[in-house]
Design a protein around this motif. Structure first.
Motif, mmCIF file in Angstrom:
data_model
loop_
_atom_site.group_PDB
_atom_site.id
_atom_site.type_symbol
_atom_site.label_atom_id
_atom_site.label_comp_id
_atom_site.label_asym_id
_atom_site.label_seq_id
_atom_site.Cartn_x
_atom_site.Cartn_y
_atom_site.Cartn_z
ATOM 1 N N LEU A 1 -6.238 0.922 1.333
ATOM 2 C CA LEU A 1 -5.490 0.115 0.364
ATOM 3 C C LEU A 1 -5.036 -1.224 0.919
ATOM 4 O O LEU A 1 -4.781 -2.160 0.168
ATOM 5 N N ASP A 2 -4.891 -1.297 2.250
ATOM 6 C CA ASP A 2 -4.441 -2.580 2.795
ATOM 7 C C ASP A 2 -5.604 -3.422 3.324
ATOM 8 O O ASP A 2 -5.400 -4.398 4.042
ATOM 9 N N LEU B 1 2.088 1.969 -3.443
ATOM 10 C CA LEU B 1 1.003 2.520 -4.280
ATOM 11 C C LEU B 1 0.788 4.001 -3.988
ATOM 12 O O LEU B 1 0.564 4.799 -4.900
ATOM 13 N N LEU B 2 0.854 4.351 -2.711
ATOM 14 C CA LEU B 2 0.646 5.757 -2.355
ATOM 15 C C LEU B 2 1.762 6.627 -2.913
ATOM 16 O O LEU B 2 1.520 7.767 -3.346
ATOM 17 N N ALA C 1 -0.150 11.955 -0.030
ATOM 18 C CA ALA C 1 -0.506 11.635 -1.418
ATOM 19 C C ALA C 1 -1.809 12.334 -1.793
ATOM 20 O O ALA C 1 -1.931 12.926 -2.875
ATOM 21 N N PRO D 1 0.821 -1.218 0.000
ATOM 22 C CA PRO D 1 0.000 0.000 0.000
ATOM 23 C C PRO D 1 0.856 1.269 0.000
ATOM 24 O O PRO D 1 0.515 2.244 -0.674
ATOM 25 N N ASP D 2 1.964 1.280 0.731
ATOM 26 C CA ASP D 2 2.821 2.470 0.753
ATOM 27 C C ASP D 2 3.411 2.729 -0.623
ATOM 28 O O ASP D 2 3.508 3.879 -1.067
ATOM 29 N N VAL E 1 -4.716 6.260 -8.665
ATOM 30 C CA VAL E 1 -3.697 6.507 -9.695
ATOM 31 C C VAL E 1 -4.292 7.292 -10.861
ATOM 32 O O VAL E 1 -3.698 8.254 -11.347
ATOM 33 N N GLY F 1 -7.060 6.088 0.402
ATOM 34 C CA GLY F 1 -5.680 5.618 0.515
ATOM 35 C C GLY F 1 -5.465 4.739 1.731
ATOM 36 O O GLY F 1 -4.740 3.748 1.684
ATOM 37 N N LEU G 1 1.372 9.275 5.167
ATOM 38 C CA LEU G 1 1.679 9.102 3.751
ATOM 39 C C LEU G 1 0.410 9.186 2.914
ATOM 40 O O LEU G 1 0.400 9.845 1.862
ATOM 41 N N SER G 2 -0.666 8.546 3.358
ATOM 42 C CA SER G 2 -1.901 8.594 2.559
ATOM 43 C C SER G 2 -2.412 10.029 2.486
ATOM 44 O O SER G 2 -2.910 10.471 1.452
#
Lengths: 143, 472
Positions: free
Chosen positions: B378-379, A7-8, B115, A4-5, B392, B375, B111-112
């Protein structure tokens, strides 16, 4: 790095790239010169392109408004090798650009004035009339 | 594994914001000032004997009531040795303020969020409703001023309460409202921020904001009787075409409500979907006539994608609001939809890109929060492929729009430089041409404009990418 990181970071990549481009502009790097090239046209080429701002800027720097200057190919129909700014403006056929050219060079010799007027008459009645009035020519001088 | 401190993401976003502001400002300094909406106010400022006189004459104007706008211009003209340099400096300062305040308002901490914040900055740089804020100097871009003041209120609201914030918020509102009509959105934003739970400005401060807004409306509508622009003030879009003022009066003179309703709907969709544009369904019309350009698809796709993510985030946010359990991200989403709606409501008279700029910048804030939430997912087991694809795609599409802004600024600069070169003050404003000081001001501005060295489009990257980017 976790997936996931990763992708970010991919998501952030495009905006960061735009930011780097913006930074390169602001810092005056070669990218700025590529993006915003210094104009390199002479005054006749500027007239052929309809770039009235460039015409005025060059005239203020002392560019020869009445001289026949070389024209790069592809600017005007027939690819004339050289002409003056006013001639190029007339051939381009844009009224406002001709007005600017006339303001920068409004006292040609009578012979040149007639020649320019007659050349304009073939292309544009409006521009021809502008020249006739500005040069104080009589009707029928082209016969 | 090393954990990145939260502040590092905040600072990184601020650096990205500053870089964007720097690049846009570089384009601004290489561009001439606006001619048609910029020269008139500068010449009027030259003609006016004093700032007080300018204020007084603007106080009783018909249609538009913008006394502080004209007074600002007068003060700057009087204080400048070089008018063009002064107004360019103001434009650059406002641009930096807008980007840095936006970064300070969203304050990413992971981070999310970084972004998502980077993507939101692409919306600020690339949304068509914000383009005119960077391309035009009137000579002071008052729409950019209002965006800056709104973001300043956002930063105040999102921080800790302090007595001075309760004074600042109504003051910023007063400045905005007296500058331009959309300044009232600063007050709407302050109230919305308080309602969603940002209490940096206390209830007392919000009461003062409301009092100032009511006083402004009373002064304008009751005392001075300046209702607003008439139905025939300007042209605007109507479905697939454009209506001129005479057409608007002919069709809606007896009952303007359908026209107003259409404008509000069109303004709302303009911000959320990039279609229609200024009231005209441009992309639809081009699709029907088979002349659709790739950039139109980019605009529609990018906006639809982000708006869809925001609407998905709105549903739980609304539910949590009713439960009194809002998260910080919920506040951004709710505020975004509230301000986009309010801005659309203010556009009932006509739809114009820059009038929607406050809604657009709050939309970017809502996008930040919604995309950050996406974001974070995502996991999770069932979400990642679709979420990753959406993120994206949104990133690439909005980054291309933001990149296009630089090219569009270049194209706009060439057009404006040409306008200055062919403009005749003697023909258009003979009274100003006859006045030596105003003639001199015009000649200096024109010379400054033509000497910006704006390249002809034939020699720039514009010619290679024009189908993919909206270049005027």
């Amino acid at each position: 790095m976790r997936s996931p990181d990763r992708l970010l970071w991919i998501v952030a990549a495009a905006p960061v790239a735009v930011g780097l481009f913006a930074l390169s502009l602001g810092l005056g790097t070669p990218a700025a010169a590529w993006f915003w090239p210094e104009p390199a046209t002479n005054i006749a080429e500027a007239a052929a392109l309809g770039d009235a701002a460039r015409m005025r800027a060059l005239a203020a720097q002392g560019a020869a408004v009445d001289a026949a200057l070389p024209l790069r190919p592809g600017l005007l129909e027939g690819n004339p090798p050289a002409m003056s700014a006013l001639e190029a403006a007339i051939q381009r056929g844009e009224y406002a650009v001709v007005e600017v050219a006339l303001e920068l060079w409004d006292n040609p010799a009578h012979q040149d004035a007639v020649r320019l007027y007659c050349a304009a008459a073939i292309r544009s009645r409006e521009i021809a009339e502008l020249l006739r009035v500005r040069f104080d020519l009589g009707l029928g001088v082209c016969r | 594994m090393t954990t990145v401190p939260a502040r590092a993401w905040t600072w990184s976003t601020a650096v990205l914001a500053a870089a964007l502001a720097l690049g846009l400002s570089w384009c601004i300094t290489h561009s001439p000032p606006t001619l048609y909406d910029g020269l008139g106010p500068i010449l009027d400022a030259r003609a006016s004997p004093s700032a007080a006189s300018m204020w007084e004459s603007a106080w009783r104007s018909a249609g538009y009531w913008r006394p502080l706008r004209l007074t600002q211009i007068k003060l700057l003209v009087d204080a400048s040795a070089d008018v063009a340099v002064t107004f360019t400096a103001v434009h650059v300062a406002l641009t930096f303020a807008a980007f840095l305040l936006f970064a300070a308002w969203i304050r990413p901490r992971s981070l999310s969020e970084f972004a998502a914040g980077a993507l939101a900055l692409m919306i600020v740089a690339g949304h068509h409703s914000l383009f005119t804020l960077f391309s035009e100097a009137y000579p002071v871009n008052h729409f950019l001023e209002i965006v800056v003041l709104t973001l300043a209120v956002g930063v105040l609201a999102r921080g800790r309460p302090a007595w001075w914030k309760d004074l600042m918020a109504p003051l910023l509102l007063a400045i905005g409202m007296l500058t331009i009509e959309s300044g009232i959105l600063i007050g709407v934003a302050a109230v919305v921020f308080w309602i969603v739970g940002w209490r940096g400005v206390s209830g007392r401060g919000i009461a003062a904001v409301i009092a100032f807004a009511v006083a402004y409306l009373w002064l304008r509508l009751v005392v001075l009787d300046i209702a607003g622009p008439a139905l025939d003030e300007r042209a605007t879009g109507w479905w697939l075409s454009r209506l001129e003022p005479a057409d608007i009066v002919a069709r809606f003179g007896t009952n303007p409500l359908p026209f107003y309703a259409y404008n509000v709907m069109a303004a709302l969709l303009d911000v959320l979907l990039s279609e229609p544009r200024a009231g005209t369904w441009l992309i639809t019309e081009r699709w029907m006539t088979g002349s659709l350009q790739p950039w139109m698809i980019v605009h529609l796709a990018s906006s639809t994608l982000v708006t869809a993510v925001m609407i998905v985030a709105l549903v739980p946010a609304w539910r949590r609001w009713r439960q009194g359990a809002l998260t910080e991200r919920d506040r951004f989403v709710l505020a975004a939809f509230a301000l986009v709606t309010a801005n659309a409501g203010l556009s009932f008279g006509y739809v114009k890109d820059e009038v929607l700029s406050v809604g657009a910048v709050l939309y970017a804030g809502g996008a930040f929060a919604s995309l950050a939430a996406l974001g974070d997912r995502l996991d999770q087991p069932r979400v990642p492929v679709l979420a990753a694809l959406m993120l994206v795609c949104a990133s690439v599409l909005w980054s291309s729009r933001a990149a296009g802004t630089f090219l569009a600024l270049q194209a706009s600069a060439y057009k404006v430089a040409t306008d200055w070169a062919v403009y005749s003050l003697e023909r258009e404003l003979p009274a100003d041409w006859a006045a030596p000081d105003r003639r001199q001001t015009f000649l200096e501005l024109r010379q400054w404009s033509v000497e910006r060295g704006v390249p002809h489009p034939a020699f720039t990257p514009q010619r290679k990418v024009s189908p993919y980017l909206e270049i005027p």
